[in-house]
Design an enzyme around this catalytic site. Structure first.
Site, PDB file in Angstrom:
ATOM      1  N   SER A 234       2.010  27.079  -1.301  1.00  0.00           N
ATOM      2  CA  SER A 234       3.570  26.532  -1.315  1.00  0.00           C
ATOM      3  C   SER A 234       3.798  25.823  -2.790  1.00  0.00           C
ATOM      4  O   SER A 234       5.019  25.421  -2.985  1.00  0.00           O
ATOM      5  CB  SER A 234       3.792  25.646  -0.134  1.00  0.00           C
ATOM      6  N   LYS A 279       8.212  17.312   3.450  1.00  0.00           N
ATOM      7  CA  LYS A 279       8.245  17.285   2.050  1.00  0.00           C
ATOM      8  C   LYS A 279       9.550  16.784   1.284  1.00  0.00           C
ATOM      9  O   LYS A 279       9.432  16.036   0.080  1.00  0.00           O
ATOM     10  CB  LYS A 279       8.136  18.882   1.428  1.00  0.00           C
TER      11      LYS A 279
END
Length: 341
Positions: A234, A279
């Protein structure tokens, strides 16, 4: 007597509390991680400096004990996953970690390729063998190979790419025996396997692995990425931005703190990731001004949509920007005005 009983009870309770913290449930818990500046961990030789910074964002993931499980049940930005949702069928913790490290290696390779090509610099590859990404159950490889093994020869022939491996093995009939030479943790091993029809493709034979290329990208100037403690794919997109920014004279950060997430393909496509909400929380805590989120071509339920909802919920001033590919992000940054000092 009462005091002795109290002390014994206290000691027993402390031991029980400590012991239960090491008893793991069949779940994983994820929570907001950190936003880490990329310039200290990525270095292009003689690369250009930047005023602001690009940051990767992470999710903290770990096996749940009874306490972390209960806390996650009542925490808005903590998620609980079953083992099956995180690990592949029959996959051990060690194999899961190996898979995450290989995904990270692949994301670094794609990030370097995208950044250097965008900067007009040629790239070359050195192929090391065929990496065993996963092993299918009830197939010949199940008892002989493990995820993370590196196949270097088949029947004494050196095969350097997964395409060559698939072509060679796929040209044989079920019942044929082949010999694989491979490396596991740096040690050379060999195994004989008898091919079986592939699940769902009875006309084709195989050993039951998902093979991918193990390759090293060769570029000048060289670039070094120190990512030993980071797994998964990611961070690939943010890697590519940091690398590209060090390759060009113009500073794309323009003094801003820029976070984001997303996989990166060799053609520059930015892909969906898990834990986007966590996040966003991590980036906000780190003081990011801008957050790039995978837009997935505007698909319903995209990472971008989830990121916007979370940003509104935590009332952040951070701007969430949708991106479908690497060029989207570069164009956005090129149009930014310099951060006021």
């Amino acid at each position: 007597m009462g005091r002795k009983l109290y002390i014994r009870f206290t000691v027993f309770a402390a031991v029980l509390l400590l012991a239960s913290s090491f008893y793991y449930l069949p779940y994983y818990v994820s929570k907001p991680g950190m936003a880490q500046e990329l310039e200290p961990i990525i270095e292009v030789e003689n690369g250009f400096d930047e005023e602001g910074s690009f940051m990767l964002t992470t999710v903290r993931m770990g096996r749940a004990n009874i306490y972390s499980y209960i806390i996650a049940q009542f925490s808005k930005y903590q998620e609980i996953y079953t083992l099956e949702e995180i690990r592949g069928e029959g996959e051990t913790d060690e194999q899961y970690t190996a898979r995450q490290m290989h995904l990270m290696a692949g994301s670094k390779t794609s990030a370097i390729e995208v950044a250097y090509k965008k900067a007009g610099i040629p790239v070359n590859y050195e192929y090391n063998g065929v990496y065993v990404f996963s092993v299918l159950p009830d197939m010949p490889a199940e008892e002989k190979l493990k995820p993370g093994d590196l196949i270097v020869e088949v029947d004494g022939q050196e095969l350097t790419t997964s395409e060559e491996f698939i072509e060679y093995v796929g040209g044989k009939q079920a019942g044929t025996e082949i010999e694989l030479s491979f490396k596991r943790n740096g040690k050379s091993k060999s195994a004989e396997l008898i091919l079986k029809p592939l699940p769902g493709e009875p006309e084709r034979a195989g050993v039951g692995i998902f093979p991918v290329d193990d390759k090293e990208i060769i570029v000048k100037p060289p670039v070094n990425l120190k990512t030993d403690e980071i797994g998964g794919p990611s961070a690939g997109f943010m890697f590519s931005l940091e690398i590209y920014n060090q390759l060009i004279e113009e500073d794309l950060t323009k003094g801003y703190e820029i976070a984001g997430t997303g996989t990166i393909s060799s053609d520059g496509t930015i892909g969906r990731i898990g834990g986007i909400e966590q996040k966003i929380v991590a980036a906000d805590k780190a003081g990011a001004d801008i957050f790039f989120a995978p837009n997935e071509d505007g698909a319903e339920g995209s990472n971008y949509e989830a990121a916007v909802r979370t940003a509104e919920d935590i009332e952040t001033n951070m701007k969430v920007v949708p991106v479908n590919n690497f060029n989207d992000a570069v164009s956005y940054l090129e149009s930014l005005k310099e951060e006021a000092s």
